[in-house]
Design an enzyme around this catalytic site. Structure first.
Site, PDB file in Angstrom:
ATOM      1  N   GLU A   1       0.828  -1.218   0.000  1.00 28.04           N
ATOM      2  CA  GLU A   1       0.000   0.000   0.000  1.00 28.04           C
ATOM      3  C   GLU A   1       0.861   1.267   0.000  1.00 28.04           C
ATOM      4  OE1 GLU A   1      -3.044   0.323  -0.731  1.00 28.04           O
ATOM      5  OE2 GLU A   1      -3.490  -1.814  -0.711  1.00 28.04           O
TER       6      GLU A   1
ATOM      7  N   TYR B   1      -5.120   7.196   4.473  1.00 25.92           N
ATOM      8  CA  TYR B   1      -5.275   6.216   3.395  1.00 25.92           C
ATOM      9  C   TYR B   1      -4.624   4.880   3.775  1.00 25.92           C
ATOM     10  CZ  TYR B   1      -4.539   3.389  -0.616  1.00 25.92           C
ATOM     11  OH  TYR B   1      -4.514   2.301  -1.425  1.00 25.92           O
TER      12      TYR B   1
ATOM     13  N   ASP C   1      -8.658   6.900  -1.579  1.00 27.16           N
ATOM     14  CA  ASP C   1      -7.603   7.451  -2.440  1.00 27.16           C
ATOM     15  C   ASP C   1      -8.246   8.157  -3.632  1.00 27.16           C
ATOM     16  OD1 ASP C   1      -8.499   5.424  -4.078  1.00 27.16           O
ATOM     17  OD2 ASP C   1      -6.539   4.497  -4.376  1.00 27.16           O
TER      18      ASP C   1
HETATM   19  N1  ADE Z   1      -4.008   0.781  -5.372  1.00 31.91           N
HETATM   20  C1  ADE Z   1      -3.891   1.012  -4.065  1.00 31.91           C
HETATM   21  N2  ADE Z   1      -4.035  -0.112  -3.361  1.00 31.91           N
HETATM   22  C2  ADE Z   1      -4.239  -1.100  -4.252  1.00 31.91           C
HETATM   23  C3  ADE Z   1      -4.427  -2.480  -4.165  1.00 31.91           C
HETATM   24  N3  ADE Z   1      -4.427  -3.089  -2.979  1.00 31.91           N
HETATM   25  N4  ADE Z   1      -4.608  -3.183  -5.290  1.00 31.91           N
HETATM   26  C4  ADE Z   1      -4.578  -2.550  -6.473  1.00 31.91           C
HETATM   27  N5  ADE Z   1      -4.399  -1.264  -6.636  1.00 31.91           N
HETATM   28  C5  ADE Z   1      -4.224  -0.528  -5.542  1.00 31.91           C
END
Ligand code: ADE
Length: 347
Positions: free
Chosen positions: A38, A121, A139
């Protein structure tokens, strides 16, 4: 139009089950690995993150190894992802957790938020993806989906809008928090696309979408505040003597802290001016090659650069250390801003 947001939950989960991308961090329940993914995903595209994520979690498979990693190795693993303070914060977090005799990231939102580099986030995504907590991760993707669903004219850069959607999504969050969080992000990434046309014909929640109903999708999201970036001019000088290149370590705080850089000057020189400058520094050169102009954008700053490759005839008496090409590639973390020039010089 309907405004019971609850109605999107099942269609989204069903769609996600069928359409989700096979991504490496989706095969683990380990909160450490989910956290790493993340933090990487916060700043970089999924396709790029895949390689970094695999390499990072292989080299540093758990909190303990991260807490003990040498800074140079850490930065090398992060090299190219940008925002290097995020890598350093990862290590700081790991140290804090290990020092407190814990073996995993905290299992509640407020404690997660207290850790360095973990904002709303990241706390929301770790909580909901790794721990089954009803903590939405808001996000840019999710805000785009939400403002389109609601034809919401508010400025998404306003923190209140995020907080509002945090509450709204929390209220409809099913027990399967992991898949719900990821399904919202996935919808934003695969269907509710940012530029060009969103793929509404394939959207599982178009029945609920006000902006689809009125064909106003492209008006959303609304971002009012514009980021004003300070411009800095620079001349980058790659000094080579025999097989060696001159680098120095940047200071331990601030922009690109502790990374390695080539000789550079904080204004733009043309080739003639550069040659004069080299003479003044008593750098005896045999060849100067103009590497052209380029720019590099940071969050609040833009570097506009001229680059030169200077082959020295004698080893200059300057305050740099000299390293070989292989070491530049494998040992020292060079910021992306410089890599553009380095790639023109080494293969
Ligand atoms: N963007 C942010 N977190 C994500 C996730 N876990 N899978 C795919 N795209 C992402």
């Amino acid at each position: 139009m309907n405004n019971n947001l609850n109605e999107i939950v099942d269609p989204l989960l069903n769609w996600f089950q069928k359409e989700k991308r096979d991504l490496p961090w989706r095969h683990t329940n380990d909160s450490y690995k989910i956290w790493i993914s993340e933090i990487m995903l916060q700043q970089t595209r999924v396709e790029t993150v895949i390689t970094y994520y695999k390499r990072f979690t292989k080299a540093l498979p758990n909190l303990k190894s991260l807490s003990e990693v040498e800074e140079d190795q850490l930065l090398k693993l992060w090299e190219g992802l940008g925002y290097y303070s995020r890598a350093k914060n990862l290590k700081k977090c790991a140290k804090i957790i290990i020092m407190n005799n814990k073996t995993e990231l905290p299992r509640d939102y407020d404690s997660l938020l207290k850790l360095p580099g973990i904002g709303p986030y990241a706390a929301g995504s770790i909580g909901s993806i790794a721990y089954g907590l009803k903590t939405p991760a808001i996000d840019g993707n999710v805000l785009r989906v939400m403002t389109r669903l609601h034809e919401d004219d508010r400025d998404i850069l306003n923190i209140k809008v995020r907080q509002d959607y945090y509450k709204k999504i929390q209220q409809i969050m099913p027990e399967d928090t992991r898949n719900f969080t990821e399904s919202l992000m996935e919808l934003g990434a695969l269907i509710c696309l940012p530029k060009g046309s969103p793929l509404c014909e394939r959207c599982p929640v178009s029945f609920f979408c006000q902006s689809y109903h009125h064909q106003t999708m492209l008006n959303y999201p609304i971002k009012k505040k514009e980021i004003k970036r300070r411009i800095e001019e620079k001349t980058i000088i790659i000094l080579q003597y025999q097989d060696y290149y001159a680098i120095q370590k940047r200071k331990a705080n601030g922009l690109l802290a502790s990374m390695y850089e080539f000789c550079n000057i904080s204004y733009k020189l043309n080739e003639e001016e550069l040659k004069k400058w080299l003479k003044k520094q008593k750098i005896i050169f045999q060849k100067v090659k103009d590497l052209g102009t380029t720019k590099h954008i940071f969050s609040h700053l833009e570097w506009q650069m001229n680059g030169f490759w200077v082959e020295c005839r004698m080893k200059p008496e300057i305050d740099f250390f000299w390293v070989k090409k292989e070491e530049l590639k494998t040992k020292y973390s060079i910021p992306n801003a410089y890599i553009k020039y380095l790639n023109k010089v080494i293969d």
